[in-house]
Design an enzyme around this catalytic site. Sequence first.
Site, PDB file in Angstrom:
ATOM      1  N   ASP A  92       2.610  11.361   9.406  1.00 60.78           N
ATOM      2  CA  ASP A  92       1.561  11.634   8.415  1.00 60.78           C
ATOM      3  C   ASP A  92       0.169  11.286   8.939  1.00 60.78           C
ATOM      4  O   ASP A  92      -0.827  11.710   8.381  1.00 60.78           O
ATOM      5  CB  ASP A  92       1.843  10.952   7.066  1.00 60.78           C
ATOM      6  CG  ASP A  92       1.970   9.452   7.148  1.00 60.78           C
ATOM      7  OD1 ASP A  92       1.908   8.900   8.273  1.00 60.78           O
ATOM      8  OD2 ASP A  92       2.147   8.814   6.089  1.00 60.78           O
ATOM      9  N   ARG A  93       0.092  10.508  10.012  1.00 66.41           N
ATOM     10  CA  ARG A  93      -1.220  10.198  10.589  1.00 66.41           C
ATOM     11  C   ARG A  93      -1.521  11.141  11.754  1.00 66.41           C
ATOM     12  O   ARG A  93      -0.597  11.709  12.341  1.00 66.41           O
ATOM     13  CB  ARG A  93      -1.246   8.767  11.122  1.00 66.41           C
ATOM     14  CG  ARG A  93      -1.067   7.731  10.051  1.00 66.41           C
ATOM     15  CD  ARG A  93      -1.212   6.335  10.617  1.00 66.41           C
ATOM     16  NE  ARG A  93      -1.103   5.372   9.542  1.00 66.41           N
ATOM     17  CZ  ARG A  93      -1.638   4.154   9.560  1.00 66.41           C
ATOM     18  NH1 ARG A  93      -2.275   3.739  10.632  1.00 66.41           N
ATOM     19  NH2 ARG A  93      -1.513   3.342   8.528  1.00 66.41           N
TER      20      ARG A  93
ATOM     21  N   THR B  39      -7.747   2.199  -1.166  1.00 69.34           N
ATOM     22  CA  THR B  39      -6.862   2.512  -0.041  1.00 69.34           C
ATOM     23  C   THR B  39      -5.444   2.775  -0.564  1.00 69.34           C
ATOM     24  O   THR B  39      -4.934   2.019  -1.395  1.00 69.34           O
ATOM     25  CB  THR B  39      -6.841   1.324   0.935  1.00 69.34           C
ATOM     26  OG1 THR B  39      -8.141   1.208   1.498  1.00 69.34           O
ATOM     27  CG2 THR B  39      -5.828   1.528   2.039  1.00 69.34           C
TER      28      THR B  39
ATOM     29  N   ASP C 204       5.964   8.449  11.208  1.00 71.26           N
ATOM     30  CA  ASP C 204       6.512   9.381  10.217  1.00 71.26           C
ATOM     31  C   ASP C 204       5.692  10.659  10.107  1.00 71.26           C
ATOM     32  O   ASP C 204       5.851  11.414   9.139  1.00 71.26           O
ATOM     33  CB  ASP C 204       6.655   8.703   8.853  1.00 71.26           C
ATOM     34  CG  ASP C 204       5.339   8.169   8.314  1.00 71.26           C
ATOM     35  OD1 ASP C 204       4.425   7.901   9.113  1.00 71.26           O
ATOM     36  OD2 ASP C 204       5.208   8.032   7.084  1.00 71.26           O
TER      37      ASP C 204
ATOM     38  N   GLU D 257      -8.603   9.359   4.955  1.00 66.14           N
ATOM     39  CA  GLU D 257      -8.778   7.917   5.049  1.00 66.14           C
ATOM     40  C   GLU D 257      -9.111   7.535   6.483  1.00 66.14           C
ATOM     41  O   GLU D 257      -8.691   8.210   7.433  1.00 66.14           O
ATOM     42  CB  GLU D 257      -7.489   7.206   4.667  1.00 66.14           C
ATOM     43  CG  GLU D 257      -7.119   7.332   3.218  1.00 66.14           C
ATOM     44  CD  GLU D 257      -5.938   6.442   2.921  1.00 66.14           C
ATOM     45  OE1 GLU D 257      -6.149   5.375   2.342  1.00 66.14           O
ATOM     46  OE2 GLU D 257      -4.816   6.790   3.289  1.00 66.14           O
ATOM     47  N   GLU D 258      -9.777   6.399   6.601  1.00 70.02           N
ATOM     48  CA  GLU D 258     -10.134   5.892   7.924  1.00 70.02           C
ATOM     49  C   GLU D 258      -8.900   5.546   8.766  1.00 70.02           C
ATOM     50  O   GLU D 258      -8.991   5.456   9.986  1.00 70.02           O
ATOM     51  CB  GLU D 258     -11.049   4.669   7.804  1.00 70.02           C
ATOM     52  CG  GLU D 258     -10.531   3.513   6.940  1.00 70.02           C
ATOM     53  CD  GLU D 258      -9.321   2.805   7.462  1.00 70.02           C
ATOM     54  OE1 GLU D 258      -9.257   2.572   8.668  1.00 70.02           O
ATOM     55  OE2 GLU D 258      -8.434   2.483   6.655  1.00 70.02           O
ATOM     56  N   SER D 259      -7.759   5.338   8.108  1.00 67.32           N
ATOM     57  CA  SER D 259      -6.552   4.906   8.820  1.00 67.32           C
ATOM     58  C   SER D 259      -5.816   6.103   9.436  1.00 67.32           C
ATOM     59  O   SER D 259      -4.596   6.172   9.399  1.00 67.32           O
ATOM     60  CB  SER D 259      -5.631   4.128   7.879  1.00 67.32           C
ATOM     61  OG  SER D 259      -5.345   4.903   6.733  1.00 67.32           O
TER      62      SER D 259
ATOM     63  N   THR E 176       0.835  -1.206   0.000  1.00 71.80           N
ATOM     64  CA  THR E 176       0.000   0.000   0.000  1.00 71.80           C
ATOM     65  C   THR E 176       0.872   1.260   0.000  1.00 71.80           C
ATOM     66  O   THR E 176       0.540   2.258  -0.621  1.00 71.80           O
ATOM     67  CB  THR E 176      -0.901   0.025   1.262  1.00 71.80           C
ATOM     68  OG1 THR E 176      -1.566  -1.231   1.375  1.00 71.80           O
ATOM     69  CG2 THR E 176      -1.937   1.118   1.181  1.00 71.80           C
TER      70      THR E 176
ATOM     71  N   LYS F 159      -0.557  12.502   3.278  1.00 64.80           N
ATOM     72  CA  LYS F 159      -1.378  12.899   4.404  1.00 64.80           C
ATOM     73  C   LYS F 159      -0.466  13.557   5.439  1.00 64.80           C
ATOM     74  O   LYS F 159       0.748  13.363   5.388  1.00 64.80           O
ATOM     75  CB  LYS F 159      -2.126  11.704   4.982  1.00 64.80           C
ATOM     76  CG  LYS F 159      -1.275  10.518   5.411  1.00 64.80           C
ATOM     77  CD  LYS F 159      -2.212   9.368   5.728  1.00 64.80           C
ATOM     78  CE  LYS F 159      -1.472   8.177   6.300  1.00 64.80           C
ATOM     79  NZ  LYS F 159      -0.880   7.318   5.267  1.00 64.80           N
TER      80      LYS F 159
ATOM     81  N   ASP G  68       1.863   9.775  14.196  1.00 60.54           N
ATOM     82  CA  ASP G  68       2.491   8.449  14.141  1.00 60.54           C
ATOM     83  C   ASP G  68       3.993   8.500  13.843  1.00 60.54           C
ATOM     84  O   ASP G  68       4.606   9.567  13.857  1.00 60.54           O
ATOM     85  CB  ASP G  68       1.786   7.580  13.089  1.00 60.54           C
ATOM     86  CG  ASP G  68       2.134   7.998  11.682  1.00 60.54           C
ATOM     87  OD1 ASP G  68       2.331   9.223  11.461  1.00 60.54           O
ATOM     88  OD2 ASP G  68       2.238   7.130  10.803  1.00 60.54           O
TER      89      ASP G  68
ATOM     90  N   SER H 168       6.241   3.813   8.759  1.00 57.71           N
ATOM     91  CA  SER H 168       5.089   4.532   9.282  1.00 57.71           C
ATOM     92  C   SER H 168       4.781   4.204  10.741  1.00 57.71           C
ATOM     93  O   SER H 168       5.621   4.372  11.607  1.00 57.71           O
ATOM     94  CB  SER H 168       3.888   4.255   8.379  1.00 57.71           C
ATOM     95  OG  SER H 168       2.811   5.062   8.756  1.00 57.71           O
ATOM     96  N   HIS H 169       3.596   3.654  10.984  1.00 61.46           N
ATOM     97  CA  HIS H 169       3.110   3.389  12.338  1.00 61.46           C
ATOM     98  C   HIS H 169       3.606   2.049  12.865  1.00 61.46           C
ATOM     99  O   HIS H 169       3.303   1.695  14.003  1.00 61.46           O
ATOM    100  CB  HIS H 169       1.585   3.375  12.315  1.00 61.46           C
ATOM    101  CG  HIS H 169       1.069   2.395  11.300  1.00 61.46           C
ATOM    102  ND1 HIS H 169       1.201   2.626   9.952  1.00 61.46           N
ATOM    103  CD2 HIS H 169       0.501   1.195  11.426  1.00 61.46           C
ATOM    104  CE1 HIS H 169       0.703   1.592   9.302  1.00 61.46           C
ATOM    105  NE2 HIS H 169       0.280   0.698  10.168  1.00 61.46           N
TER     106      HIS H 169
HETATM  107  C1  G16 Z   1      -0.549   3.619   4.448  1.00 61.30           C
HETATM  108  C2  G16 Z   1      -1.179   4.277   3.258  1.00 61.30           C
HETATM  109  C3  G16 Z   1      -2.610   4.608   3.535  1.00 61.30           C
HETATM  110  C4  G16 Z   1      -3.352   3.379   4.006  1.00 61.30           C
HETATM  111  C5  G16 Z   1      -2.642   2.765   5.195  1.00 61.30           C
HETATM  112  C6  G16 Z   1      -3.245   1.431   5.599  1.00 61.30           C
HETATM  113  O1  G16 Z   1      -0.465   4.542   5.499  1.00 61.30           O
HETATM  114  O2  G16 Z   1      -0.501   5.462   2.902  1.00 61.30           O
HETATM  115  O3  G16 Z   1      -3.166   5.107   2.355  1.00 61.30           O
HETATM  116  O4  G16 Z   1      -4.659   3.709   4.359  1.00 61.30           O
HETATM  117  O5  G16 Z   1      -1.309   2.510   4.867  1.00 61.30           O
HETATM  118  O6  G16 Z   1      -3.102   0.547   4.536  1.00 61.30           O
HETATM  119  P1  G16 Z   1      -3.438  -0.992   4.698  1.00 61.30           P
HETATM  120  O7  G16 Z   1      -4.883  -1.028   5.111  1.00 61.30           O
HETATM  121  O8  G16 Z   1      -3.193  -1.594   3.348  1.00 61.30           O
HETATM  122  O9  G16 Z   1      -2.563  -1.557   5.774  1.00 61.30           O
HETATM  123  P2  G16 Z   1       0.873   4.684   6.338  1.00 61.30           P
HETATM  124  O10 G16 Z   1       0.560   5.716   7.365  1.00 61.30           O
HETATM  125  O11 G16 Z   1       1.094   3.300   6.914  1.00 61.30           O
HETATM  126  O12 G16 Z   1       1.912   5.080   5.347  1.00 61.30           O
END
Ligand code: G16
Length: 540
Positions: free
Chosen positions: A280-281, A343, A278, A362-364, A18, A375, A276, A112-113
Amino acid sequence: MTIQTISTRAFDGQKPGTSGLRKKVTVFQQPHYLENFVQAVFDTVPLAGATLVLGGDGRFHNRVAVDTIVRMAAANGVARVLVGQGGLLSTPAVSCVIRKHGADGGIILSASHNPGGPDGDFGIKYNIGNGGPAPEKITDAIYAATQTITEYRIVESAEFDLDALGRYSVGDMIVDVIDPVDDYAELMQQLFDFDAIRAWFAAGHTLHFDAMSAASGPYATRLLEGLLGAPAGSVVNGVPLEDFGGHHPDPNPAHATDLIDAMRGNSAPDFGAASDGDADRNMVVGRKHNVSPSDSLAVLAANATLIPGYAKGLAGVARSMPTSCAVDVVAKELGIECFETPTGWKFFGNLLDAGKVTLCGEESYGTGSDHVREKDGVWAVLCWLNLVATSGKSIDELLEAHWAHFGRHYYSRHDFEAIDTAAANALVDGLRAKLPILVGSELAGKRIALADDFAYDDPIDHSHSAKQGIRIVFDDGARIVYRLSGTGTDGATLRVYLEQPERERLDLDAQEALAPLIAASRELADIKGLTGREVPTVVT
Ligand code: G16
């Protein structure tokens, strides 16, 4: 400068998910593993003579990776690299720096997270010249290059001080070690009413921002405590650590429990937030409510004109398919278009570039706008602070007023993490096989109006993305969505997204309001039978 050409062999599994390539640190530590992926980027994207931005969230392996990538950039003819001091740049800051300096692209080092440290995760992704994540056609080509690679180019050493701002030469290449916060802080001052927020703090209001020992710390400290006058100590866990202090740097109700506890106490501050790994969340927390990311997008869309950077109104909005339809209701009232994408933030890039949308989310726990192409956690917190400061309403009051006007979309995501990959695939295949007979049948006491496997046709470049999640939509607008995560590093993660729109009963507990859908979602997919799991590992 001697360029070495090193023989190598392809690794399996270097397909970006993703959001880039995410693996255990131990996987990235294998000889040639990182180098292969980086060479695949240089072999795919023409970067000779280019300017590249480089930085990461500061997690374990960040500095080693920065050194390797600088040496490979020099060997591959890159003209200039802008790297954040100490190797640190938040994901939205990379996007900002690419755009401001007209760079050709950037490499972000982050998982990321996901947890960090020697036993944690690491990640790498390539962003293009618009500042956003590379679209699928580029990530597919990078992956293809990783499968045929036989050698990579690297210079023996790069003499520069990653911790000292300044300009260095590595062979013919310039390395500029830049302040990670300056460009980003300047951009934020163009978007928000800093005077109003400063006055709000000066009036004695309080904030608790949990940077989760991750990348947002320096940004939040400079902006909130420095430029906006929040009391010293408002930013907690503000120093980025290589292992995030052993925590899971994910701002959600499962992992930001300290913040939620702080917001529920008798002496709770006026405003709670977290970001989070990095940066972005984001999560925004009031004294009573945690703002769900879907609601956050909807509230920001409804009130955007109160924020100077968006005073002219919104061109349109976009959300990922599993994100609740709360923002759709706002878009309808505003008379603007609302796009539904798969997503992955990369799917917003074309819409933002074409000027079709201004806000997306996004919901995440991701929210953003056309100010960058990622983001942006700190930006989202500033949006809410701006609204609170100029409206005179608290977070809870803004949210409750929104529900009273637009209705409430009860929402939750149930994750079943680290399940067997074969079982996860069988579960999704089983659901796909059932789709044709579901429409018109009853589930959870409601009629199913639509059941499909979401596919997206990009309206700008006309690319087609299939199999983006199983959607079960009921005739009252309720939804159950199933997807396998593309960011985990341990087996498979099944995500079940649940949504129930409601006009009248606005003060229920979300899990209670969703209980019939939750039960139906487990039964329909036979989650227990196929995965052995009775309950989710994470509920957000
Ligand atoms: C990434 C993507 C987001 C996505 C999230 C969760 O976020 O940039 O667009 O919503 O992963 O993805 P998945 O449901 O496939 O685990 P981040 O913050 O992890 O870079």
